[in-house]
Design an enzyme around this catalytic site. Sequence first.
Site, mmCIF file in Angstrom:
data_model
loop_
_atom_site.group_PDB
_atom_site.id
_atom_site.type_symbol
_atom_site.label_atom_id
_atom_site.label_comp_id
_atom_site.label_asym_id
_atom_site.label_seq_id
_atom_site.Cartn_x
_atom_site.Cartn_y
_atom_site.Cartn_z
ATOM 1 N N THR A 168 42.665 54.511 33.810
ATOM 2 C CA THR A 168 41.499 55.382 34.019
ATOM 3 C C THR A 168 41.973 56.769 34.433
ATOM 4 O O THR A 168 42.993 56.894 35.100
ATOM 5 C CB THR A 168 40.633 54.774 35.149
ATOM 6 O OG1 THR A 168 40.086 53.565 34.679
ATOM 7 C CG2 THR A 168 39.528 55.709 35.602
ATOM 8 N N ARG A 196 29.854 45.503 29.693
ATOM 9 C CA ARG A 196 30.427 45.584 31.049
ATOM 10 C C ARG A 196 30.578 47.062 31.454
ATOM 11 O O ARG A 196 31.158 47.854 30.748
ATOM 12 C CB ARG A 196 31.790 44.898 31.078
ATOM 13 C CG ARG A 196 32.490 44.944 32.456
ATOM 14 C CD ARG A 196 33.433 46.108 32.576
ATOM 15 N NE ARG A 196 34.249 46.047 33.803
ATOM 16 C CZ ARG A 196 35.022 47.055 34.234
ATOM 17 N NH1 ARG A 196 35.078 48.169 33.549
ATOM 18 N NH2 ARG A 196 35.712 46.938 35.339
ATOM 19 N N GLY A 198 31.976 49.517 34.553
ATOM 20 C CA GLY A 198 32.834 49.489 35.736
ATOM 21 C C GLY A 198 32.386 50.478 36.787
ATOM 22 O O GLY A 198 31.231 50.924 36.817
ATOM 23 N N ASP A 199 33.307 50.843 37.631
ATOM 24 C CA ASP A 199 33.017 51.750 38.742
ATOM 25 C C ASP A 199 32.950 53.220 38.317
ATOM 26 O O ASP A 199 32.275 54.022 38.950
ATOM 27 C CB ASP A 199 34.114 51.615 39.793
ATOM 28 C CG ASP A 199 35.478 51.946 39.187
ATOM 29 O OD1 ASP A 199 35.895 51.244 38.243
ATOM 30 O OD2 ASP A 199 36.109 52.930 39.617
ATOM 31 N N HIS A 221 40.791 48.291 39.884
ATOM 32 C CA HIS A 221 39.948 47.185 39.436
ATOM 33 C C HIS A 221 38.480 47.510 39.720
ATOM 34 O O HIS A 221 38.029 47.518 40.875
ATOM 35 C CB HIS A 221 40.384 45.897 40.142
ATOM 36 C CG HIS A 221 39.645 44.701 39.661
ATOM 37 N ND1 HIS A 221 38.873 43.914 40.482
ATOM 38 C CD2 HIS A 221 39.532 44.174 38.418
ATOM 39 C CE1 HIS A 221 38.318 42.941 39.766
ATOM 40 N NE2 HIS A 221 38.718 43.078 38.523
ATOM 41 N N GLY A 222 37.719 47.791 38.643
ATOM 42 C CA GLY A 222 36.373 48.337 38.772
ATOM 43 C C GLY A 222 35.438 47.483 39.612
ATOM 44 O O GLY A 222 34.660 48.003 40.418
HETATM 45 N N1 GLY Z 1 38.374 51.474 37.161
HETATM 46 C C1 GLY Z 1 38.053 51.407 35.806
HETATM 47 C C2 GLY Z 1 37.289 50.224 35.440
HETATM 48 O O1 GLY Z 1 37.463 49.160 36.028
HETATM 49 O O2 GLY Z 1 36.483 50.304 34.567
#
Ligand code: GLY
Length: 308
Positions: A168, A196, A198-199, A221-222
């Site tokens: 990312t 999905r 993510g963050d 880890h999102g």
């Molecule tokens: N941090 C990026 C994602 O998990 O989508």
Amino acid sequence: MNPVVVVHGGGASSISKDRKERMRQGIVRAATVGYCILKGGGSAVDAVEGAVAELENDPEFNAGCGSVLNVNGDIEMDASIMDGKDLSTGAVSAVRCIANPVKLARLVMDKTPHCFLTNQGAAKFAADMGIPEVPVEQLITERNRKHLEKEKAEKGAQKSGCPENLGTVGAVALDCKGNLAYATSTGGIVNKMIGRVGDSPCVGSGGYADNNIGAVSTTGHGESILKVNLARLTLFHIEQGKTAEEAANLSLNYMKSRVKGLGGLILISKTGDWVAKWTSTSMPWAAAKEGKLHAGIDLNDTTITELP
Ligand code: GLY
Ligand code: GLY
């Protein structure tokens, strides 16, 4: 104020020396782009948008061209941006056929009454704004095709979650007027379910910027980052009087102990202190301030050079 920009390129574990070098060059280029915008009198928002677009265009990173593939071998990208002056923010999720999701997020911020557009609505808005559609094949790299094949062979078709090597990208900046901003952009996690999110497009998790506190962009880890609202949590520690370094360590360690999540972040405080920290194996990062460029990928490998 002395302008500052810091950029990151996600995690970078288990990669070849050659690719590491290409990532290092890409991250340095992005920081230089952001710094030139700031030195030319551009705003913090312009700088983070410019730096992140540079990384989206670089196939070494998991954003824009170079995004990882979902379970269907397709790309769905997420991005967000925030202006610390008035807390205005724009985000997009699950966008497919555009080169620069961060630019679409900026347009959501500037041209709509909303903060967040997703999927077909975001695609329609992109078309309305005159953003050219690019064939998805143009964003897919051979490396990412193989990455998906390997992931499916090793972990099965429905399991995504490789918590490392995410790639990312993000940037934070402080401009001459004291304005702070952040931008974050990603292809997400390889082998992820369709839809999905993510963050990265979620304000408070993928990033946050407030002129009264600081600016943060996160990676990792999102699902873990979402659970702890990593960016806003980090700024909370700054509000409590912690230094940039202490705040980054406290929030990343909390994510690790509370939800076993690994990641990294970049932070600039309102006074211009900056930090790049990670609990994952490595994180390509670069920072430009007072004519100097600091950069690294692994622990204890920081180089400092003069900016042109
Ligand atoms: N941090 C990026 C994602 O998990 O989508
Ligand atoms: N709070 C509901 C909405 O604004 O979408």
